[in-house]
Design a protein around this motif. Structure first.
Motif, PDB file in Angstrom:
ATOM      1  N   GLN A   1       2.660   4.968  -7.695  1.00 31.92           N
ATOM      2  CA  GLN A   1       4.036   4.701  -8.115  1.00 31.92           C
ATOM      3  C   GLN A   1       4.219   4.932  -9.612  1.00 31.92           C
ATOM      4  OE1 GLN A   1       5.954   1.154  -6.388  1.00 31.92           O
ATOM      5  NE2 GLN A   1       4.069   0.807  -5.259  1.00 31.92           N
TER       6      GLN A   1
ATOM      7  N   LYS B   1      -2.972   0.017   1.361  1.00 28.72           N
ATOM      8  CA  LYS B   1      -1.644   0.618   1.247  1.00 28.72           C
ATOM      9  C   LYS B   1      -1.591   2.029   1.825  1.00 28.72           C
ATOM     10  CE  LYS B   1       0.110  -2.242  -2.441  1.00 28.72           C
ATOM     11  NZ  LYS B   1       0.730  -2.288  -3.767  1.00 28.72           N
TER      12      LYS B   1
ATOM     13  N   ILE C   1      -3.654 -10.999 -18.000  1.00 29.72           N
ATOM     14  CA  ILE C   1      -3.868  -9.555 -18.037  1.00 29.72           C
ATOM     15  C   ILE C   1      -4.118  -9.084 -19.469  1.00 29.72           C
ATOM     16  CG2 ILE C   1      -2.771  -7.317 -17.663  1.00 29.72           C
ATOM     17  CD1 ILE C   1      -1.299  -8.784 -15.261  1.00 29.72           C
TER      18      ILE C   1
ATOM     19  N   LYS D   1       0.560  -0.497   5.396  1.00 27.69           N
ATOM     20  CA  LYS D   1       0.834  -1.906   5.698  1.00 27.69           C
ATOM     21  C   LYS D   1       0.974  -2.728   4.436  1.00 27.69           C
ATOM     22  CE  LYS D   1      -1.393  -2.082  10.165  1.00 27.69           C
ATOM     23  NZ  LYS D   1      -2.723  -2.081  10.756  1.00 27.69           N
TER      24      LYS D   1
ATOM     25  N   ILE E   1       0.322  -6.115 -13.448  1.00 31.22           N
ATOM     26  CA  ILE E   1      -0.603  -5.415 -12.566  1.00 31.22           C
ATOM     27  C   ILE E   1      -1.976  -5.343 -13.220  1.00 31.22           C
ATOM     28  CG2 ILE E   1       1.176  -4.058 -11.400  1.00 31.22           C
ATOM     29  CD1 ILE E   1       0.517  -1.740 -13.234  1.00 31.22           C
TER      30      ILE E   1
ATOM     31  N   LEU F   1       8.391  -1.922  -8.514  1.00 31.27           N
ATOM     32  CA  LEU F   1       7.243  -1.606  -7.671  1.00 31.27           C
ATOM     33  C   LEU F   1       7.495  -2.037  -6.240  1.00 31.27           C
ATOM     34  CD1 LEU F   1       4.377  -2.761 -10.056  1.00 31.27           C
ATOM     35  CD2 LEU F   1       5.053  -0.410  -9.550  1.00 31.27           C
ATOM     36  N   ASN F   2       7.182  -1.156  -5.297  1.00 39.30           N
ATOM     37  CA  ASN F   2       7.258  -1.572  -3.902  1.00 39.30           C
ATOM     38  C   ASN F   2       5.861  -1.994  -3.453  1.00 39.30           C
ATOM     39  OD1 ASN F   2       5.759   0.644  -2.531  1.00 39.30           O
ATOM     40  ND2 ASN F   2       7.384   1.911  -3.388  1.00 39.30           N
ATOM     41  N   ILE F   3       5.805  -2.666  -2.306  1.00 36.03           N
ATOM     42  CA  ILE F   3       4.504  -3.171  -1.870  1.00 36.03           C
ATOM     43  C   ILE F   3       3.854  -2.238  -0.859  1.00 36.03           C
ATOM     44  CG2 ILE F   3       4.943  -5.602  -2.358  1.00 36.03           C
ATOM     45  CD1 ILE F   3       5.614  -5.952   0.604  1.00 36.03           C
ATOM     46  N   ARG F   4       4.455  -1.075  -0.643  1.00 36.54           N
ATOM     47  CA  ARG F   4       3.949  -0.162   0.377  1.00 36.54           C
ATOM     48  C   ARG F   4       2.968   0.868  -0.162  1.00 36.54           C
ATOM     49  NH1 ARG F   4       4.688  -1.548   5.699  1.00 36.54           N
ATOM     50  NH2 ARG F   4       6.465  -2.952   5.713  1.00 36.54           N
ATOM     51  N   GLU F   5       3.241   1.364  -1.353  1.00 34.22           N
ATOM     52  CA  GLU F   5       2.408   2.441  -1.886  1.00 34.22           C
ATOM     53  C   GLU F   5       1.426   1.899  -2.909  1.00 34.22           C
ATOM     54  OE1 GLU F   5       4.846   6.453  -2.547  1.00 34.22           O
ATOM     55  OE2 GLU F   5       5.938   4.637  -3.053  1.00 34.22           O
ATOM     56  N   PRO F   6       0.278   2.553  -3.050  1.00 29.51           N
ATOM     57  CA  PRO F   6      -0.629   2.143  -4.122  1.00 29.51           C
ATOM     58  C   PRO F   6       0.109   2.165  -5.458  1.00 29.51           C
ATOM     59  CG  PRO F   6      -1.728   3.716  -2.692  1.00 29.51           C
ATOM     60  CD  PRO F   6      -0.299   3.654  -2.236  1.00 29.51           C
ATOM     61  N   VAL F   7      -0.110   1.139  -6.251  1.00 27.40           N
ATOM     62  CA  VAL F   7       0.633   0.990  -7.504  1.00 27.40           C
ATOM     63  C   VAL F   7       0.407   2.179  -8.437  1.00 27.40           C
ATOM     64  CG1 VAL F   7       0.965  -0.463  -9.530  1.00 27.40           C
ATOM     65  CG2 VAL F   7       0.628  -1.515  -7.305  1.00 27.40           C
ATOM     66  N   TYR F   8      -0.834   2.687  -8.487  1.00 32.75           N
ATOM     67  CA  TYR F   8      -1.083   3.786  -9.430  1.00 32.75           C
ATOM     68  C   TYR F   8      -0.286   5.031  -9.068  1.00 32.75           C
ATOM     69  CZ  TYR F   8      -4.402   6.168  -6.266  1.00 32.75           C
ATOM     70  OH  TYR F   8      -4.973   6.838  -5.219  1.00 32.75           O
TER      71      TYR F   8
ATOM     72  N   GLU G   1      -0.488  -9.774  -5.381  1.00 24.24           N
ATOM     73  CA  GLU G   1      -0.466  -8.525  -4.615  1.00 24.24           C
ATOM     74  C   GLU G   1      -0.757  -7.273  -5.458  1.00 24.24           C
ATOM     75  OE1 GLU G   1       2.669  -8.337  -1.761  1.00 24.24           O
ATOM     76  OE2 GLU G   1       1.311  -6.896  -0.866  1.00 24.24           O
ATOM     77  N   ASN G   2      -0.136  -7.172  -6.612  1.00 22.95           N
ATOM     78  CA  ASN G   2      -0.334  -5.980  -7.439  1.00 22.95           C
ATOM     79  C   ASN G   2      -1.390  -6.176  -8.517  1.00 22.95           C
ATOM     80  OD1 ASN G   2       1.478  -4.279  -6.173  1.00 22.95           O
ATOM     81  ND2 ASN G   2       3.202  -5.167  -7.293  1.00 22.95           N
ATOM     82  N   PHE G   3      -1.949  -7.355  -8.542  1.00 18.30           N
ATOM     83  CA  PHE G   3      -2.893  -7.671  -9.609  1.00 18.30           C
ATOM     84  C   PHE G   3      -4.349  -7.476  -9.188  1.00 18.30           C
ATOM     85  CE2 PHE G   3      -5.342 -11.135 -11.758  1.00 18.30           C
ATOM     86  CZ  PHE G   3      -5.484 -10.466 -12.966  1.00 18.30           C
TER      87      PHE G   3
ATOM     88  N   ASP H   1      -5.682  -0.546  -2.549  1.00 18.73           N
ATOM     89  CA  ASP H   1      -5.225   0.842  -2.457  1.00 18.73           C
ATOM     90  C   ASP H   1      -5.512   1.435  -1.082  1.00 18.73           C
ATOM     91  OD1 ASP H   1      -4.145   0.803  -4.951  1.00 18.73           O
ATOM     92  OD2 ASP H   1      -5.814   1.816  -5.942  1.00 18.73           O
TER      93      ASP H   1
END
Lengths: 239, 125
Positions: free
Chosen positions: B18, A212, A168, A216, B50, B9-16, A188-190, A209
């Motif tokens: 959060q 999410k 990153i 799900k 991220i 961070l949770n895996i449910r919401e878009p990271v941005y 997952e977040n990358f 995005d």
């Protein structure tokens, strides 16, 4: 931009690599290619790199065949693209003569960071060390397109996290990255986008995005699209 | 500098989303004030593992919502007046109460039961 147009790849007469698929990877996007072993992940990456002959279809990179844009491409693979008989230092010299944008300082800095001995033959290194050489080289080429095939294999958990952080921080924001893996938690977040392959077919293709927004998790979507049955193990108890 | 080290961070919401929420919470609590700087996009991305594009998306949203300004080389800085502060507080508190009420309704509690419970438990927490 990487465009796959009706790409089909069979090994021999019948063994499927990819089934006539079309997909476009946009500039600056990070895409995770996920799927089980044998789903076509490696075939897709190798096809883009021009490392295997297509049965049908064509692949264009910035509108051109890969053979004319090798200098823009970097392939990081478990198998290693280094020459085992070389030392990391010799390999760096080789890359410098091949890739106009190769950054030797960066390569040496990464080797040092990974605590890799610069002057011993790559052949004699452990699996984890070899993959670190591969990663250091792959991220020093100044490539616009970086393709990674299971880059986390052979690395322990801490190295995986180090690697992600390092990757990153070395991005300049213009790179287009394709990363194949089955370790979905790590990416997952990358990733911006996910392409799910199954038996040579693209089963799903979406942005994280957007996914999410539906509430799900990636694991759930993966199970739905590939038809994984969480209750399957219970059959063991049926008599 | 706004602290992101305790973000889970949770895996449910878009990271941005959060990330934006994290900053808003700090503002509402008063642990972040106007003039505080945000980490660079790359730094924050590497720390949280991220995508840098995601951090960019979060920063842009905060700029659009009017509590972050980004200028040239100085990076991004919080910048809000009391009006914006009130808006953020209202957004967060209403959100919290909405969640609470929907949970209560899910458990078939009536309005009165809920209020009684709130009064009973208020001092326990």
């Amino acid at each position: 931009m990487i465009e796959l147009i009706n790409v089909k790849k069979y090994y021999g007469l019948s063994r499927t690599g990819l089934e006539k698929e079309s997909v476009t990877f946009n500039d600056g996007e990070i895409t995770g290619i996920i799927g089980e072993n044998g789903s076509g992940k490696t075939t897709m990456l190798k096809a883009i790199m021009g490392l295997c002959e297509l049965t049908e279809g064509r692949i264009l990179i910035d509108g051109l065949p890969v053979t004319s844009v090798y200098g823009k491409m970097s392939f990081i693979t478990e198998e290693g693209s280094y020459f085992p008989g070389m030392t990391p230092l010799e390999y760096g010299d080789f890359l410098k003569s091949f890739f106009a944008g190769f950054d030797m300082d960066r390569f040496l800095k990464l080797l040092e960071y990974f605590e890799i001995e610069k002057n011993s033959k790559i052949r004699n290194m452990s699996r984890g060390q070899k993959s670190k050489v591969e990663i250091a080289a792959g991220f020093s080429k100044g490539a616009k397109y970086i393709l990674m095939d299971e880059p986390f294999l052979g690395n322990d958990m801490f190295t995986r996290h180090d690697f992600l952080k390092l990757m990153i921080s070395s991005l300049r924001g213009e790179e287009t990255i394709l990363i194949s893996t089955h370790l979905i938690n790590e990416i997952e977040n990358f990733v911006d986008r996910i392409v799910i392959l199954q038996m040579g077919r693209i089963k799903a293709d979406f942005y994280m995005d957007d996914m999410k927004e539906t509430g799900k998790s990636l694991k759930e979507v993966l199970m739905e699209t590939t038809g994984y049955d969480e209750e399957w193990y219970k059959k063991l108890f049926d008599t | 500098m706004i602290d992101f080290s305790n973000v889970a961070l949770n895996i449910r919401e878009p990271v941005y989303i959060q990330l934006v929420l994290h900053v808003k919470k700090q503002i509402a609590k008063g642990t972040a004030s106007s003039g505080d700087s945000l980490p660079s996009r790359r730094e924050l991305a590497a720390m949280l593992e991220i995508n840098p594009n995601t951090v960019q998306k979060a920063y842009r949203l905060m700029e659009q919502e009017g509590f972050v300004v980004t200028e040239g080389n100085t990076g991004s800085v919080l910048n809000f007046d009391s009006h914006t502060l009130n808006l953020i507080r209202e957004e967060l508190t209403k959100g919290m109460v909405r969640d609470f009420i929907s949970n209560a309704k899910e458990l078939n509690l009536s309005f009165k039961q809920t209020i009684d419970l709130v009064s009973d438990v208020w001092d326990e927490v």
